[in-house]
Design a protein around this motif. Structure first.
Motif, PDB file in Angstrom:
ATOM      1  N   ASP A 125       0.835  -1.201   0.000  1.00  7.29           N
ATOM      2  CA  ASP A 125       0.000   0.000   0.000  1.00  7.29           C
ATOM      3  C   ASP A 125       0.871   1.253   0.000  1.00  7.29           C
ATOM      4  O   ASP A 125       0.525   2.263  -0.633  1.00  7.29           O
ATOM      5  CB  ASP A 125      -0.915   0.009   1.232  1.00  7.29           C
ATOM      6  CG  ASP A 125      -1.994  -1.067   1.151  1.00  7.29           C
ATOM      7  OD1 ASP A 125      -2.232  -1.582   0.042  1.00  7.29           O
ATOM      8  OD2 ASP A 125      -2.584  -1.385   2.204  1.00  7.29           O
ATOM      9  N   GLU A 126       1.988   1.163   0.688  1.00  6.16           N
ATOM     10  CA  GLU A 126       2.896   2.314   0.762  1.00  6.16           C
ATOM     11  C   GLU A 126       3.463   2.655  -0.611  1.00  6.16           C
ATOM     12  O   GLU A 126       3.477   3.822  -1.025  1.00  6.16           O
ATOM     13  CB  GLU A 126       4.037   2.015   1.740  1.00  6.16           C
ATOM     14  CG  GLU A 126       5.005   3.186   1.938  1.00  6.16           C
ATOM     15  CD  GLU A 126       6.168   2.823   2.833  1.00  6.16           C
ATOM     16  OE1 GLU A 126       6.811   3.758   3.370  1.00  6.16           O
ATOM     17  OE2 GLU A 126       6.462   1.616   2.979  1.00  6.16           O
ATOM     18  N   ILE A 127       3.904   1.624  -1.345  1.00  3.23           N
ATOM     19  CA  ILE A 127       4.453   1.854  -2.680  1.00  3.23           C
ATOM     20  C   ILE A 127       3.352   2.290  -3.642  1.00  3.23           C
ATOM     21  O   ILE A 127       3.558   3.169  -4.490  1.00  3.23           O
ATOM     22  CB  ILE A 127       5.180   0.603  -3.201  1.00  3.23           C
ATOM     23  CG1 ILE A 127       6.503   0.430  -2.444  1.00  3.23           C
ATOM     24  CG2 ILE A 127       5.440   0.694  -4.700  1.00  3.23           C
ATOM     25  CD1 ILE A 127       7.311  -0.782  -2.867  1.00  3.23           C
ATOM     26  N   ALA A 128       2.159   1.716  -3.516  1.00  5.78           N
ATOM     27  CA  ALA A 128       1.049   2.101  -4.385  1.00  5.78           C
ATOM     28  C   ALA A 128       0.717   3.580  -4.225  1.00  5.78           C
ATOM     29  O   ALA A 128       0.486   4.290  -5.208  1.00  5.78           O
ATOM     30  CB  ALA A 128      -0.174   1.241  -4.080  1.00  5.78           C
ATOM     31  N   LYS A 129       0.676   4.055  -2.976  1.00  9.40           N
ATOM     32  CA  LYS A 129       0.398   5.474  -2.735  1.00  9.40           C
ATOM     33  C   LYS A 129       1.520   6.348  -3.282  1.00  9.40           C
ATOM     34  O   LYS A 129       1.274   7.380  -3.922  1.00  9.40           O
ATOM     35  CB  LYS A 129       0.214   5.747  -1.246  1.00  9.40           C
ATOM     36  CG  LYS A 129      -0.149   7.214  -0.957  1.00  9.40           C
ATOM     37  CD  LYS A 129      -0.287   7.490   0.515  1.00  9.40           C
ATOM     38  CE  LYS A 129      -0.754   8.942   0.751  1.00  9.40           C
ATOM     39  NZ  LYS A 129       0.094   9.954   0.095  1.00  9.40           N
TER      40      LYS A 129
END
Length: 716
Positions: free
Chosen positions: A534-538
């Motif tokens: 989720d961190e990389i997606a954001k």
């Protein structure tokens, strides 16, 4: 701030006097306002309308995209096509057998009936283009996520493509420019009946091999010839013996006068990808993380292919195309690492971004641009190790057929298992054809070694980002020796032979497919490759928006020197001059802007895979048998240099003089300026071209195929 739109009205504002004429890959529809005056000063004698016209035939009608990845040109009234040897390589390899090895020995059709049809080959003609920026950007707003933005844009793109394809007659492509700040649509017409006319033997067409690739001096007959066929009315048609040679709207005359230092040179083609707007963090990521993994993974695949290719001509043909493609980019990426490091490109980009950040944080700009540089830098810091990981895995997929089985044949078999009887009957022929094509270019012992070696490299070198779960488990259980597992999994797999695949199609089983170890391993890696936290997606979402704002802000603030859009496989024009490099003892000619046949003979090594030459070439060189293709200095010129701005995809592009006559064929760049995809080097950047006189000499004098030369319009 008022947005700068590249249009017929505003376009001229984008080119300040400081930009050199030989830098940039330009849209044809803007030549009149952006470039025509500069080109005339350098030697162009054509009008802008003669280069690009919608209503009349023009140069653009003779330029085609070749099979989606190269450029080619029409050079006769009967649809004769000229491109690079390495662009036609796949088609020639496909048509070759151990008994009739056209790749090794060359081939020249004695008449049109002897021209050979590869299974899948097409050329794409450019019809027209237009600006659709306002329409596309009207459906988005700054509050959208990148995913929502893409969804809205793609829906509008689909409408534009439907509106302009005339019921399927044309292929329409809407492409973003300036990182999604502008959009244009392109209308094309595809012809799929394309047949091999001729190709020189590999000893000429690929002389110098991997050793000379991206190097100067070069002595290579890097060309092959095809012909486009149509139905009797000139329309695209599937292959049929009743089809006739295409009568093109325009074809290029061939000039036999040769070139000299300072001559005007213009190239039209389909450059694939440049990254001149890439931020400093992206350059640093490529140099330190992505490209080293790419180079190492490519070399691992090449080494394991090569040991089998050396065993027989038959195995060499099986892997010739994949090896050549892998080797090309292997050397390119290493050259990029060296050049970008040497010229400290990321440092100069960082200085530009510091200047931009100061502008962005002024009161009037801060709300829109204030966080752009910080957001971009955070994204790269977060994804550096993932970039390394992804490149190891990408090279595994690119070089190992079994490693990527889950996304091609395996995916098709899964759809087949899940289908009802009627759907299976529909799918069976195309899956069978796909399997037959795949196993034709696959040798199981080699595939075992390639996959095992790539798994070992991936498991041991991708240490900064978690690897695929199955790979981690197998590695721990076998001390990262994957050979035993791969051998056993392959032997038991339904993918180990074409016969097993066909047997599965007769009695399909979801359980058998799901429990296939090779298929499960491939799917595990593919799933892991496409997953992200989720961190990389954001961060990726924020990066997309910030990169677009960076490009918009750089154009608005006029910080930096890049004023043209990156290449993206759309038709572009680049112009410059014939231009020498500094004197080089490896090329003892009067001026280091050409090579001759004598220099090729000096490189000759008998029975060497890269530097052997046909005995007839040695004899003709000794006797100075150059015929009408000799230069005025008495030698036969082979390759020459210009300072045009090109990249991958320009392979096969025509090099034209000021009258629009063909003088050469672009095929390579020089390794000293390998950073050219990111930053244009005004001093060192060169395009390496085949002299058209050498092309004709190989066809007529060496190969005895004068009837093909007689098709062309020769200018002396």
């Amino acid at each position: 701030m008022k947005k700068i739109i590249l249009s017929l009205i505003a376009g001229i504002m984008l080119v300040p006097m400081s930009v050199k004429a030989d830098e940039g890959m330009w849209f044809l529809m803007f030549i009149e306002r952006l470039n025509h005056r500069d080109m005339q000063k350098m030697g162009l004698q054509l009008t802008a309308e003669e280069i690009y016209s919608i209503n009349h035939h023009s140069l653009k009608d003779a330029i085609v995209q070749f099979n989606g990845g190269c450029t080619a040109e029409i050079i006769s009234k009967d649809g004769l096509v000229l491109t690079n040897h390495h662009c036609g390589y796949d088609a020639v390899a496909e048509l070759s057998t151990a008994e009739n090895n056209y790749l090794k020995n060359g081939y020249w059709a004695e008449n049109k009936a002897a021209e050979k049809k590869p299974s899948s080959l097409y050329v794409r003609f450019f019809v027209r283009m237009d600006d659709c920026t306002k329409r596309i950007l009207s459906v988005v707003n700054p509050s959208m996520s990148e995913a929502d933005r893409d969804k809205a844009i793609n829906a509008e793109i689909a409408k534009i493509e439907r509106e302009n394809n005339e019921g399927g007659k044309y292929t329409v492509s809407v492409r973003p420019f300036f990182q999604g700040n502008e959009y244009y649509y392109f209308v094309y017409q595809d012809y799929k009946d394309v047949r091999l006319v001729g190709v020189p033997p590999e000893s000429l067409g690929k002389f110098g091999g991997d050793t000379d690739n991206w190097e100067w001096p070069r002595q290579t007959a890097d060309f092959s010839m095809f012909r486009v066929y149509s139905d009797k009315d000139g329309n695209p048609a599937e292959y049929s013996p009743n089809n006739v040679p295409l009568q093109p709207k325009h074809y290029l005359p061939v000039n036999l006068n040769g070139v000299k230092e300072g001559d005007f040179a213009m190239i039209l083609g389909y450059p694939g990808r440049t990254n001149r707007w890439m931020p400093a963090g992206g350059i640093e990521q490529n140099v330190k993380f992505a490209y080293p993994a790419w180079v190492e993974g490519a070399k691992t695949g090449m080494d394991n292919m090569k040991k089998y290719m050396n065993q027989s001509d038959a195995l060499r043909l099986v892997y010739a195309s994949k090896y050549a493609s892998t080797a090309n980019y292997w050397k390119n990426r290493q050259g990029m690492i060296d050049a970008l490091t040497k010229f400290q490109t990321s440092k100069s980009k960082a200085a530009q971004e510091t200047k931009f950040d100061q502008w962005a944080n002024k009161a009037e700009n801060k709300a829109k641009y204030g966080n752009v540089v910080a957001t971009i830098n955070m994204y790269y810091a977060l994804t550096n190790e993932k970039a390394r990981h992804d490149n190891y895995l990408q090279q595994l997929f690119r070089t190992s057929s079994f490693g990527a089985i889950g996304r091609n044949l395996g995916k098709q078999l899964d759809a087949y298992v899940k289908a009802d009887a009627a759907k299976r009957a529909q799918l069976l022929p195309q899956i069978t054809e796909m399997a037959e094509e795949m196993y034709k270019d696959l040798y199981v012992p080699a595939e075992k070694d390639i996959l095992a070696a790539q798994l070992n490299l991936y498991a041991t070198k991708s240490v900064g980002y978690k690897i695929a779960p199955m790979v981690e488990k197998i590695g721990k259980e076998n001390n990262n020796d994957f050979a035993k597992y791969v051998n056993a999994a392959t032997d038991l797999s339904i993918f180990s032979s074409l016969d097993k695949v066909k047997a599965f199609l007769q009695v399909p089983s979801q359980g058998l497919l799901d429990n296939d170890s090779l298929y499960a391993l491939s799917n595990d890696m593919l799933t892991h490759f496409s997953s992200k936290s989720d961190e990389i997606a954001k961060a990726q979402n924020d990066f997309g928006a910030s990169f677009r704002l960076l490009v918009e802000g750089l154009r608005e603030s006029k910080i930096g020197t890049t004023k043209y859009p990156d290449a993206n496989s759309t038709l572009r024009l680049t112009y410059g001059k014939v231009r020498a490099l500094p004197a080089d003892k490896r090329n003892p000619v009067g001026l280091n802007n050409y090579t001759d046949l004598d220099s090729q003979v000096r490189k000759y090594k008998k029975e060497d895979a890269e530097f052997d030459l046909p005995a007839r070439v040695l004899e003709m060189a000794k006797n100075k048998e150059y015929g009408r293709y000799a230069d005025k200095d008495g030698s036969l010129h082979l390759n020459f240099l210009t300072d045009n701005d090109i990249t991958g995809g320009n392979s096969g592009s025509p090099v034209l003089n000021g009258k629009g006559e063909l003088i050469g064929l672009a095929f390579d760049g020089n390794i000293e300026a390998m950073a050219g995809d990111v930053i244009f080097d005004k001093k060192l950047q060169r395009t390496i071209n085949v002299d058209i006189r050498y092309v004709l000499w190989v066809i007529e004098n060496f190969s005895g195929a004068k009837h093909i030369v007689d098709e062309m319009t020769l200018v002396k």
